[in-house]
Design a protein around this motif. Structure first.
Motif, PDB file in Angstrom:
ATOM      1  N   VAL A 129      45.035   7.086  21.683  1.00 28.58           N
ATOM      2  CA  VAL A 129      46.262   6.293  21.820  1.00 28.58           C
ATOM      3  C   VAL A 129      47.150   6.945  22.876  1.00 28.58           C
ATOM      4  O   VAL A 129      47.126   8.169  23.064  1.00 28.58           O
ATOM      5  N   PRO A 130      47.957   6.159  23.593  1.00 29.93           N
ATOM      6  CA  PRO A 130      48.800   6.734  24.656  1.00 29.93           C
ATOM      7  C   PRO A 130      49.820   7.739  24.138  1.00 29.93           C
ATOM      8  O   PRO A 130      50.131   8.723  24.819  1.00 29.93           O
ATOM      9  N   ASP A 131      50.364   7.510  22.942  1.00 25.98           N
ATOM     10  CA  ASP A 131      51.425   8.360  22.406  1.00 25.98           C
ATOM     11  C   ASP A 131      51.244   8.457  20.897  1.00 25.98           C
ATOM     12  O   ASP A 131      51.600   7.541  20.158  1.00 25.98           O
ATOM     13  N   GLN A 132      50.696   9.572  20.417  1.00 19.38           N
ATOM     14  CA  GLN A 132      50.419   9.676  18.989  1.00 19.38           C
ATOM     15  C   GLN A 132      51.702   9.746  18.158  1.00 19.38           C
ATOM     16  O   GLN A 132      51.739   9.256  17.028  1.00 19.38           O
TER      17      GLN A 132
END
Length: 291
Positions: A129-132
């Motif tokens: 994911v781009p931003d956990q």
């Protein structure tokens, strides 16, 4: 990054003081039901039928529909089986279920008294994911707002985390995780935002690796449940244990497997000194009654 072994102390089971379960029970048994909503426009999270020539197909109609069967049919069969036995489960749920077409399922789980556990926003490992942080925080808020209760537990999609995920999970508000299947009793772990607990979890009783990955016959799941329970029950007389089972509506909720699911609980319920409970109740008990 903090390594896992730096977050907790190593303690061998024979060297621990005896842990106490409610009313002197030997074994705490809890169930996780994984409730997911797959995106038809992305590669499918799991495949039962591989596409021709082994290529990745998007959309993947048959495997997407396999999952959808679980939401339309399988989950209700599992809920009925547990309800008839006066049992509840912890629901590891993609948060997007609460705002998508699966919302009636999420509502039914809450109405039945099941607690919602974080299971990502969608069925995607935190590694990709781009931003956990955004995914974890968004999942927590959605589940809290939908159910009216702050979720305590987290089960990562595929049980996968990054090395700093525990710090974020604790900061956001999660209290325990099922992503560290390393013990038969809860384990307190350190994070930058305070303690978080590793809940006992058993990979080898999960229906996904057993039925789909390793392609065992359904009867093998029941045999393994009985064998696991019998040993934990015997050992639990001296040192109480926790037994977990993880199932998916599109796997264990099908007609040819449900009888084995039911038979497993019927076998365990014939025994005394067993605490049939949820992951959330085990966490609360552990925090109030540590070793």
């Amino acid at each position: 990054m903090t390594r896992p072994e730096d977050r907790f102390e190593f303690t061998a089971m024979p060297h621990r003081p005896k842990w106490q379960l409610p009313e002197g029970k030997r074994v705490a048994v809890y169930t996780v039901v994984n409730v997911e909503e797959w995106d038809i426009e992305k590669p499918i999270a799991r495949e039962y039928v591989t596409p021709p020539a082994g290529v990745v197909t998007v959309p993947n109609i048959p495997n997407w529909a396999w999952h959808e069967y679980g939401m339309r049919v399988g989950i209700w069969r599992l809920m009925e089986a547990l309800g008839k036995r006066n049992l509840m489960a912890s629901a590891a749920i993609n948060a997007r279920v609460c705002e998508g077409s699966g919302e009636p399922v999420a509502r039914a789980l809450c109405d039945a008294g099941w607690a919602l556990m974080g299971h990502g926003y969608s069925q995607a490992a935190l590694h990709i994911v781009p931003d956990q942080y955004e995914v974890i925080a968004k999942s927590f808020k959605l589940l809290r707002d939908f159910s009216g209760k702050a979720p305590k537990g987290w089960l990562g999609p595929g049980l996968h985390e990054k090395l700093d995920s525990l710090d974020i999970l604790s900061e956001v508000g999660f209290k325990f995780v099922c992503d560290f299947p390393m013990d038969e009793q809860p384990v307190a772990m350190h994070t930058s935002s305070g303690p978080i607990v590793a809940m006992p979890y058993t990979l080898e009783l999960s229906d996904l690796p057993m039925m789909v990955v390793h392609q065992h016959q359904s009867r093998v799941w029941l045999d393994r449940v009985i064998d696991q329970f019998d040993r934990l029950y015997a050992e639990g007389a001296e040192q109480p244990r926790v037994m977990s089972m993880s199932v998916h509506p599109y796997i264990m909720g099908v007609p040819h497997r449900i009888k084995y699911f039911e038979a497993g609980y019927d076998y365990m319920k014939k025994h005394s000194d067993v605490w049939f409970t949820t992951a959330e109740e085990i966490y609360d008990w552990f925090m109030s009654n540590p070793q």
